[in-house]
Design a protein around this motif. Structure first.
Motif, PDB file in Angstrom:
ATOM      1  N   ILE A 175     -10.344   3.354  -7.745  1.00  0.00           N
ATOM      2  CA  ILE A 175     -11.432   3.915  -8.545  1.00  0.00           C
ATOM      3  C   ILE A 175     -12.351   2.763  -8.950  1.00  0.00           C
ATOM      4  CG2 ILE A 175     -12.077   5.033 -10.717  1.00  0.00           C
ATOM      5  CD1 ILE A 175      -9.391   6.511 -10.628  1.00  0.00           C
ATOM      6  N   LYS A 176     -13.610   2.873  -8.561  1.00  0.00           N
ATOM      7  CA  LYS A 176     -14.620   1.903  -8.980  1.00  0.00           C
ATOM      8  C   LYS A 176     -15.609   2.651  -9.870  1.00  0.00           C
ATOM      9  CE  LYS A 176     -17.417  -1.886  -7.579  1.00  0.00           C
ATOM     10  NZ  LYS A 176     -17.819  -2.810  -6.563  1.00  0.00           N
ATOM     11  N   VAL A 177     -15.843   2.093 -11.046  1.00  0.00           N
ATOM     12  CA  VAL A 177     -16.648   2.769 -12.064  1.00  0.00           C
ATOM     13  C   VAL A 177     -18.070   2.217 -12.061  1.00  0.00           C
ATOM     14  CG1 VAL A 177     -16.833   3.285 -14.525  1.00  0.00           C
ATOM     15  CG2 VAL A 177     -14.564   3.071 -13.455  1.00  0.00           C
ATOM     16  N   PRO A 178     -19.056   3.099 -11.828  1.00  0.00           N
ATOM     17  CA  PRO A 178     -20.450   2.644 -11.884  1.00  0.00           C
ATOM     18  C   PRO A 178     -20.823   2.223 -13.313  1.00  0.00           C
ATOM     19  CG  PRO A 178     -20.314   4.969 -11.202  1.00  0.00           C
ATOM     20  CD  PRO A 178     -18.937   4.507 -11.503  1.00  0.00           C
ATOM     21  N   GLU A 179     -21.760   1.337 -13.385  1.00  0.00           N
ATOM     22  CA  GLU A 179     -22.197   0.786 -14.679  1.00  0.00           C
ATOM     23  C   GLU A 179     -22.532   1.880 -15.692  1.00  0.00           C
ATOM     24  OE1 GLU A 179     -22.546  -2.305 -17.119  1.00  0.00           O
ATOM     25  OE2 GLU A 179     -22.441  -2.770 -14.997  1.00  0.00           O
ATOM     26  N   ASP A 180     -23.215   2.938 -15.270  1.00  0.00           N
ATOM     27  CA  ASP A 180     -23.660   3.976 -16.208  1.00  0.00           C
ATOM     28  C   ASP A 180     -22.525   4.878 -16.710  1.00  0.00           C
ATOM     29  OD1 ASP A 180     -23.359   5.194 -13.694  1.00  0.00           O
ATOM     30  OD2 ASP A 180     -24.910   6.685 -14.117  1.00  0.00           O
ATOM     31  N   ARG A 181     -21.319   4.753 -16.174  1.00  0.00           N
ATOM     32  CA  ARG A 181     -20.182   5.573 -16.606  1.00  0.00           C
ATOM     33  C   ARG A 181     -19.121   4.752 -17.340  1.00  0.00           C
ATOM     34  NH1 ARG A 181     -21.053   9.755 -17.869  1.00  0.00           N
ATOM     35  NH2 ARG A 181     -19.002  10.582 -17.477  1.00  0.00           N
ATOM     36  N   ARG A 182     -19.360   3.475 -17.522  1.00  0.00           N
ATOM     37  CA  ARG A 182     -18.333   2.597 -18.094  1.00  0.00           C
ATOM     38  C   ARG A 182     -18.004   2.908 -19.544  1.00  0.00           C
ATOM     39  NH1 ARG A 182     -19.083  -3.174 -14.976  1.00  0.00           N
ATOM     40  NH2 ARG A 182     -18.920  -2.223 -12.910  1.00  0.00           N
TER      41      ARG A 182
ATOM     42  N   THR B 204      -4.448   6.386  -2.241  1.00  0.00           N
ATOM     43  CA  THR B 204      -3.573   5.330  -1.753  1.00  0.00           C
ATOM     44  C   THR B 204      -3.707   4.183  -2.742  1.00  0.00           C
ATOM     45  OG1 THR B 204      -3.797   6.002   0.542  1.00  0.00           O
ATOM     46  CG2 THR B 204      -3.106   3.733   0.137  1.00  0.00           C
ATOM     47  N   TYR B 205      -2.575   3.772  -3.290  1.00  0.00           N
ATOM     48  CA  TYR B 205      -2.570   2.744  -4.325  1.00  0.00           C
ATOM     49  C   TYR B 205      -2.238   1.388  -3.721  1.00  0.00           C
ATOM     50  CZ  TYR B 205      -2.223   6.929  -7.142  1.00  0.00           C
ATOM     51  OH  TYR B 205      -2.456   8.166  -7.686  1.00  0.00           O
ATOM     52  N   GLU B 206      -2.992   0.395  -4.147  1.00  0.00           N
ATOM     53  CA  GLU B 206      -2.630  -0.977  -3.813  1.00  0.00           C
ATOM     54  C   GLU B 206      -1.769  -1.486  -4.951  1.00  0.00           C
ATOM     55  OE1 GLU B 206      -4.796  -5.169  -4.137  1.00  0.00           O
ATOM     56  OE2 GLU B 206      -5.640  -3.940  -2.526  1.00  0.00           O
TER      57      GLU B 206
ATOM     58  N   SER C 186       0.859  -1.177   0.000  1.00  0.00           N
ATOM     59  CA  SER C 186       0.000   0.000   0.000  1.00  0.00           C
ATOM     60  C   SER C 186       0.898   1.230   0.000  1.00  0.00           C
ATOM     61  CB  SER C 186      -0.867  -0.034   1.257  1.00  0.00           C
ATOM     62  OG  SER C 186      -1.704   1.086   1.305  1.00  0.00           O
ATOM     63  N   VAL C 187       0.652   2.127  -0.978  1.00  0.00           N
ATOM     64  CA  VAL C 187       1.487   3.310  -1.146  1.00  0.00           C
ATOM     65  C   VAL C 187       0.595   4.541  -1.273  1.00  0.00           C
ATOM     66  CG1 VAL C 187       3.195   4.428  -2.613  1.00  0.00           C
ATOM     67  CG2 VAL C 187       3.244   1.955  -2.335  1.00  0.00           C
TER      68      VAL C 187
ATOM     69  N   ILE D 246       3.238   3.735 -10.364  1.00  0.00           N
ATOM     70  CA  ILE D 246       2.778   4.837  -9.513  1.00  0.00           C
ATOM     71  C   ILE D 246       2.708   6.137 -10.313  1.00  0.00           C
ATOM     72  CG2 ILE D 246       3.348   6.275  -7.512  1.00  0.00           C
ATOM     73  CD1 ILE D 246       4.594   3.714  -6.256  1.00  0.00           C
ATOM     74  N   GLU D 247       3.737   6.417 -11.107  1.00  0.00           N
ATOM     75  CA  GLU D 247       3.767   7.650 -11.903  1.00  0.00           C
ATOM     76  C   GLU D 247       2.601   7.723 -12.876  1.00  0.00           C
ATOM     77  OE1 GLU D 247       7.636   7.963 -13.740  1.00  0.00           O
ATOM     78  OE2 GLU D 247       8.621   8.084 -11.782  1.00  0.00           O
ATOM     79  N   GLU D 248       2.292   6.624 -13.545  1.00  0.00           N
ATOM     80  CA  GLU D 248       1.186   6.643 -14.507  1.00  0.00           C
ATOM     81  C   GLU D 248      -0.153   6.771 -13.793  1.00  0.00           C
ATOM     82  OE1 GLU D 248       2.129   7.509 -17.136  1.00  0.00           O
ATOM     83  OE2 GLU D 248       3.670   6.272 -18.027  1.00  0.00           O
ATOM     84  N   CYS D 249      -0.304   6.130 -12.650  1.00  0.00           N
ATOM     85  CA  CYS D 249      -1.545   6.296 -11.874  1.00  0.00           C
ATOM     86  C   CYS D 249      -1.705   7.743 -11.432  1.00  0.00           C
ATOM     87  CB  CYS D 249      -1.555   5.364 -10.667  1.00  0.00           C
ATOM     88  SG  CYS D 249      -1.858   3.633 -11.067  1.00  0.00           S
TER      89      CYS D 249
END
Length: 169
Positions: free
Chosen positions: A70-77, A48-50, A41-42, A134-137
């Protein structure tokens, strides 16, 4: 299992998961290891990135995943899939993807580690895997947030996130 010292010149390389474990320990990052998998965990600027690495000895591949929370709801996928396509065009190493079953966004890349019986990961290789993820995230986190919560189209979000500040304050 003894922790390696990545700053010791006599320990420049090690088995992939051993090297990552040492790298995380040297940075003081929370991590857990289970056989050929390690999770850390960073804390970044945005989230905070896993970080998760899995070693597949039979294929000589170290798969590295970074989860930017980030969890994306179905309507935004659909919009996020478009954003992922635009973002991935900007990358040289790795890619972002969306797991369709859970809506979890992640960054993934892998390293082929060969050497017959001596499958080792160098300190430089560990740094490249971890730091590039990490840099790209960090670099693209705002794109996904602009699309999800800022009401921007994927193209607008990418343009807004990649604006570089000029000069000094």
């Amino acid at each position: 299992m003894a922790i390696l010292d990545p700053h010791d010149p006599d320990q420049e390389d090690a088995a992939p998961i051993d090297m990552l474990e040492s790298y995380y320990a040297a940075h003081g990052w929370d991590h857990e290891r289970q056989d050929e998998e390690i999770v850390a965990s960073v804390k970044g600027s945005w989230a905070t990135y896993e970080l998760r690495a899995l070693w597949r000895e039979e294929d000589s591949v170290l798969q590295f995943l970074a989860f930017p929370d980030i969890k994306v709801p179905e309507d935004r996928r659909a919009a996020i899939y478009e954003a992922i396509g635009l973002v991935n065009e900007q990358l040289w190493i790795g890619h972002f993807e969306l797991w369709s079953s859970s809506g979890i966004l992640l960054f993934r890349h892998a390293a082929m580690i060969d050497g017959d019986e001596d499958r080792i990961l160098s300190l430089g290789g560990a740094e490249l895997l971890v730091e590039s993820a990490i840099e790209e995230c960090e670099r693209f986190y705002p794109v996904f947030q602009f699309v999800l919560w800022g009401g921007k189209s994927p193209r607008e979000a990418l343009a807004a996130a990649l604006v570089e500040t000029q000069g000094e304050a």
